[in-house]
Design a protein around this motif. Structure first.
Motif, PDB file in Angstrom:
ATOM      1  N   PRO A 202     -53.154  38.254  63.415  1.00 11.07           N
ATOM      2  CA  PRO A 202     -52.235  38.802  62.408  1.00 11.07           C
ATOM      3  C   PRO A 202     -52.844  38.751  61.010  1.00 11.07           C
ATOM      4  CG  PRO A 202     -51.053  37.371  63.913  1.00 11.07           C
ATOM      5  CD  PRO A 202     -52.502  37.218  64.238  1.00 11.07           C
ATOM      6  N   PRO A 203     -52.413  39.663  60.124  1.00  7.84           N
ATOM      7  CA  PRO A 203     -53.004  39.745  58.779  1.00  7.84           C
ATOM      8  C   PRO A 203     -52.722  38.535  57.891  1.00  7.84           C
ATOM      9  CG  PRO A 203     -51.134  41.232  58.992  1.00  7.84           C
ATOM     10  CD  PRO A 203     -51.428  40.731  60.359  1.00  7.84           C
ATOM     11  N   GLY A 204     -51.815  37.692  58.300  1.00  6.95           N
ATOM     12  CA  GLY A 204     -51.516  36.485  57.538  1.00  6.95           C
ATOM     13  C   GLY A 204     -50.654  35.563  58.373  1.00  6.95           C
ATOM     14  N   PRO A 205     -50.445  34.334  57.917  1.00  7.12           N
ATOM     15  CA  PRO A 205     -49.630  33.391  58.681  1.00  7.12           C
ATOM     16  C   PRO A 205     -48.168  33.825  58.743  1.00  7.12           C
ATOM     17  CG  PRO A 205     -50.190  32.478  56.531  1.00  7.12           C
ATOM     18  CD  PRO A 205     -50.982  33.733  56.677  1.00  7.12           C
ATOM     19  N   ILE A 206     -47.561  33.701  59.917  1.00 10.48           N
ATOM     20  CA  ILE A 206     -46.153  34.050  60.093  1.00 10.48           C
ATOM     21  C   ILE A 206     -45.248  32.880  59.723  1.00 10.48           C
ATOM     22  CG2 ILE A 206     -46.657  35.707  61.929  1.00 10.48           C
ATOM     23  CD1 ILE A 206     -45.744  33.448  63.917  1.00 10.48           C
ATOM     24  N   PHE A 207     -45.858  31.804  59.283  1.00 11.67           N
ATOM     25  CA  PHE A 207     -45.124  30.575  59.030  1.00 11.67           C
ATOM     26  C   PHE A 207     -46.079  29.643  58.300  1.00 11.67           C
ATOM     27  CE2 PHE A 207     -43.307  26.440  60.497  1.00 11.67           C
ATOM     28  CZ  PHE A 207     -41.967  26.669  60.205  1.00 11.67           C
ATOM     29  N   MET A 208     -45.534  28.660  57.643  1.00 14.62           N
ATOM     30  CA  MET A 208     -46.372  27.674  56.965  1.00 14.62           C
ATOM     31  C   MET A 208     -46.740  26.578  57.970  1.00 14.62           C
ATOM     32  SD  MET A 208     -45.402  25.324  53.691  1.00 14.62           S
ATOM     33  CE  MET A 208     -45.524  26.665  52.514  1.00 14.62           C
ATOM     34  N   PRO A 209     -47.964  26.612  58.507  1.00 11.62           N
ATOM     35  CA  PRO A 209     -48.346  25.605  59.510  1.00 11.62           C
ATOM     36  C   PRO A 209     -48.564  24.251  58.867  1.00 11.62           C
ATOM     37  CG  PRO A 209     -50.239  26.958  58.960  1.00 11.62           C
ATOM     38  CD  PRO A 209     -49.070  27.555  58.220  1.00 11.62           C
ATOM     39  N   ASP A 210     -48.179  23.205  59.574  1.00 17.06           N
ATOM     40  CA  ASP A 210     -48.448  21.887  59.013  1.00 17.06           C
ATOM     41  C   ASP A 210     -49.883  21.465  59.340  1.00 17.06           C
ATOM     42  OD1 ASP A 210     -48.486  20.800  61.587  1.00 17.06           O
ATOM     43  OD2 ASP A 210     -46.447  20.010  61.454  1.00 17.06           O
ATOM     44  N   VAL A 211     -50.269  20.335  58.806  1.00 15.58           N
ATOM     45  CA  VAL A 211     -51.664  19.901  58.928  1.00 15.58           C
ATOM     46  C   VAL A 211     -52.060  19.681  60.383  1.00 15.58           C
ATOM     47  CG1 VAL A 211     -53.298  18.074  58.321  1.00 15.58           C
ATOM     48  CG2 VAL A 211     -51.697  18.933  56.600  1.00 15.58           C
TER      49      VAL A 211
ATOM     50  N   GLY B  90     -50.723  30.808  53.074  1.00 16.84           N
ATOM     51  CA  GLY B  90     -51.665  29.834  53.615  1.00 16.84           C
ATOM     52  C   GLY B  90     -52.354  28.989  52.564  1.00 16.84           C
ATOM     53  N   MET B  91     -52.167  29.325  51.293  1.00 21.46           N
ATOM     54  CA  MET B  91     -52.763  28.529  50.212  1.00 21.46           C
ATOM     55  C   MET B  91     -52.011  27.231  49.989  1.00 21.46           C
ATOM     56  SD  MET B  91     -53.327  29.598  46.212  1.00 21.46           S
ATOM     57  CE  MET B  91     -52.146  28.486  45.454  1.00 21.46           C
ATOM     58  N   TYR B  92     -50.767  27.180  50.461  1.00 17.35           N
ATOM     59  CA  TYR B  92     -49.904  26.029  50.193  1.00 17.35           C
ATOM     60  C   TYR B  92     -49.863  25.125  51.423  1.00 17.35           C
ATOM     61  CZ  TYR B  92     -48.748  28.848  46.183  1.00 17.35           C
ATOM     62  OH  TYR B  92     -48.844  29.582  45.031  1.00 17.35           O
ATOM     63  N   ILE B  93     -50.542  23.995  51.315  1.00 20.20           N
ATOM     64  CA  ILE B  93     -50.654  23.060  52.442  1.00 20.20           C
ATOM     65  C   ILE B  93     -49.460  22.120  52.425  1.00 20.20           C
ATOM     66  CG2 ILE B  93     -52.119  21.351  53.567  1.00 20.20           C
ATOM     67  CD1 ILE B  93     -53.417  24.123  53.313  1.00 20.20           C
ATOM     68  N   PRO B  94     -48.643  22.106  53.480  1.00 18.05           N
ATOM     69  CA  PRO B  94     -47.461  21.241  53.504  1.00 18.05           C
ATOM     70  C   PRO B  94     -47.819  19.774  53.304  1.00 18.05           C
ATOM     71  CG  PRO B  94     -47.370  22.819  55.291  1.00 18.05           C
ATOM     72  CD  PRO B  94     -48.746  22.913  54.704  1.00 18.05           C
ATOM     73  N   ASN B  95     -47.202  19.168  52.327  1.00 19.07           N
ATOM     74  CA  ASN B  95     -47.460  17.763  52.025  1.00 19.07           C
ATOM     75  C   ASN B  95     -46.521  17.363  50.908  1.00 19.07           C
ATOM     76  OD1 ASN B  95     -48.671  15.228  51.996  1.00 19.07           O
ATOM     77  ND2 ASN B  95     -50.737  16.065  52.126  1.00 19.07           N
ATOM     78  N   SER B  96     -46.658  16.145  50.410  1.00 18.57           N
ATOM     79  CA  SER B  96     -45.942  15.742  49.204  1.00 18.57           C
ATOM     80  C   SER B  96     -46.958  15.653  48.066  1.00 18.57           C
ATOM     81  CB  SER B  96     -45.232  14.404  49.399  1.00 18.57           C
ATOM     82  OG  SER B  96     -46.156  13.380  49.671  1.00 18.57           O
ATOM     83  N   TYR B  97     -46.549  16.083  46.895  1.00 13.47           N
ATOM     84  CA  TYR B  97     -47.434  16.130  45.745  1.00 13.47           C
ATOM     85  C   TYR B  97     -46.729  15.563  44.519  1.00 13.47           C
ATOM     86  CZ  TYR B  97     -49.962  19.460  48.697  1.00 13.47           C
ATOM     87  OH  TYR B  97     -50.640  20.067  49.742  1.00 13.47           O
ATOM     88  N   GLU B  98     -47.516  14.983  43.620  1.00 11.71           N
ATOM     89  CA  GLU B  98     -46.959  14.442  42.384  1.00 11.71           C
ATOM     90  C   GLU B  98     -47.163  15.453  41.261  1.00 11.71           C
ATOM     91  OE1 GLU B  98     -48.597  10.920  39.943  1.00 11.71           O
ATOM     92  OE2 GLU B  98     -47.033  10.015  41.210  1.00 11.71           O
TER      93      GLU B  98
END
Length: 347
Positions: free
Chosen positions: A284-293, A158-166
């Motif tokens: 749940p104890p953590g995200p089961i998937f990387m949710p988008d914004v 959950g620390m990694y927010i789906p997006n594009s980064y430079e």
């Protein structure tokens, strides 16, 4: 007269030598030396690369690699190589090329989404930057890093927010991880934090619910309504009973995250896992998937309603039928079960 001839001869030789050096300088330093037709080409120089490794990438891009070698030696590039992603533009001279690959490390755009596990994310990033997947995974799950920043191996996705980064191509695994931590804190700005607190949820709980919402519906416009259902259940102390969490529990228990599960079976609901939200009422104890914004913001901005149930709408694929009561939900569910049986989907 004799001396005059000698002086003239010396002058001619001097001019010839000057002309030769001028030609050499033009050819070695200033003459265009690219062999490609595109506007530009890129080379990727690994950390601690040797000149031969750089030369191997340059050779198909240049007309005269020997002339480049000579100037690279003269300018001491061969013993002072920089790692990174470098651009070579069409018709660049050897001098321009050396200057570019010596000091003009070009950042690139990376992107990621839809990852189910931190291992999958590490693999996805490894395709885009120099760091390999194992180095990335070790950095992402380093015990000291997790403890210091309030994450666990279950919550760190959950620390990694789906997006594009430079980022720079030669960014280390640790530097990439640290940059994503900064982006995470930037994402959780005062506005989002205020909404999270109003829901009486932790950041991890928001991410865990958002992951379920994301999995339940691909329709962005429906996500606030689905989020509202789960938040209603939480307020009432009801179990979430989310099929995507059961599917995750099945995969986790078997160790096979590549399997495709289209239908949850009654036996699956008995799996003893904290991710089984039919068996355990807690989030749940953590995200089961990387949710988008959009899924995260749907949880923070849920639709306010009295729905507690929903099931796939077989008359409007992609969307769901919502119900306020269990009896109404059972009517909707029977319609869905009849349809899925007709399709022959057994698993």
């Amino acid at each position: 007269m004799y001396i005059k001839k000698i002086i003239t001869a010396i002058a001619i030789i001097g001019l010839a030598i000057a002309a030769y050096f001028a030609y050499f300088i033009y050819g070695a330093m200033l003459k265009p030396n690219t062999a490609f037709n595109n506007k530009e080409a890129y080379i990727f120089v690994p950390t601690n690369a040797t000149y031969s490794e750089v030369r191997e990438q340059l050779e198909p891009l240049l007309k005269d690699i020997d002339g480049f070698d000579a100037l690279a030696e003269q300018k001491k590039y061969t013993t002072n190589i920089k790692s990174g992603r470098f651009v070579i533009k069409k018709d660049m001279s050897n001098n321009d090329i050396i200057n570019s690959i010596r000091s003009n490390n070009i950042p690139l755009k990376i992107a990621f989404n839809n990852q189910e596990r931190i291992e999958d994310l590490a693999g996805r990033i490894a395709f885009q930057i120099e760091a390999d997947s194992l180095s990335l995974l070790n950095a992402m799950t380093h015990p000291e890093f997790l403890k210091k920043n309030g994450f666990t191996t279950e919550t760190v996705l959950g620390m990694y927010i789906p997006n594009s980064y430079e980022v720079y191509w030669n960014t280390s695994a640790e530097s990439f991880r640290d940059k994503m931590l900064k982006e995470y804190h930037r994402f959780w700005n005062p506005s989002r934090t205020k909404k999270r607190k109003a829901l009486n949820l932790s950041t991890n709980e928001v991410m865990s619910i958002a992951a379920i919402v994301h999995k339940e519906t691909a329709k962005v416009d429906e996500r606030p309504r689905v989020a509202g259902v789960y938040l209603n259940r939480i307020k009432k102390g009801m179990p979430l009973q989310a099929d995507p969490t059961v599917i995750y529990a099945v995969k986790k228990q078997s160790g096979d995250f590549k399997q495709v599960i289209k239908r949850v079976l009654y036996k699956d609901l008995e799996i003893d896992s904290k991710y089984n939200t039919y068996k355990y009422a807690s989030i749940p104890p953590g995200p089961i998937f990387m949710p988008d914004v959009s899924a995260i913001d749907a949880v923070l901005n849920p639709e306010k309603h009295d729905y507690y149930y929903f099931v796939a709408n077989v008359n409007n694929f992609g969307y769901h039928k919502f119900a306020k009561t269990l009896s109404q939900h059972n009517v909707n569910k029977r319609e869905y079960v009849a349809w899925i049986n007709k399709q022959g989907v057994n698993r």
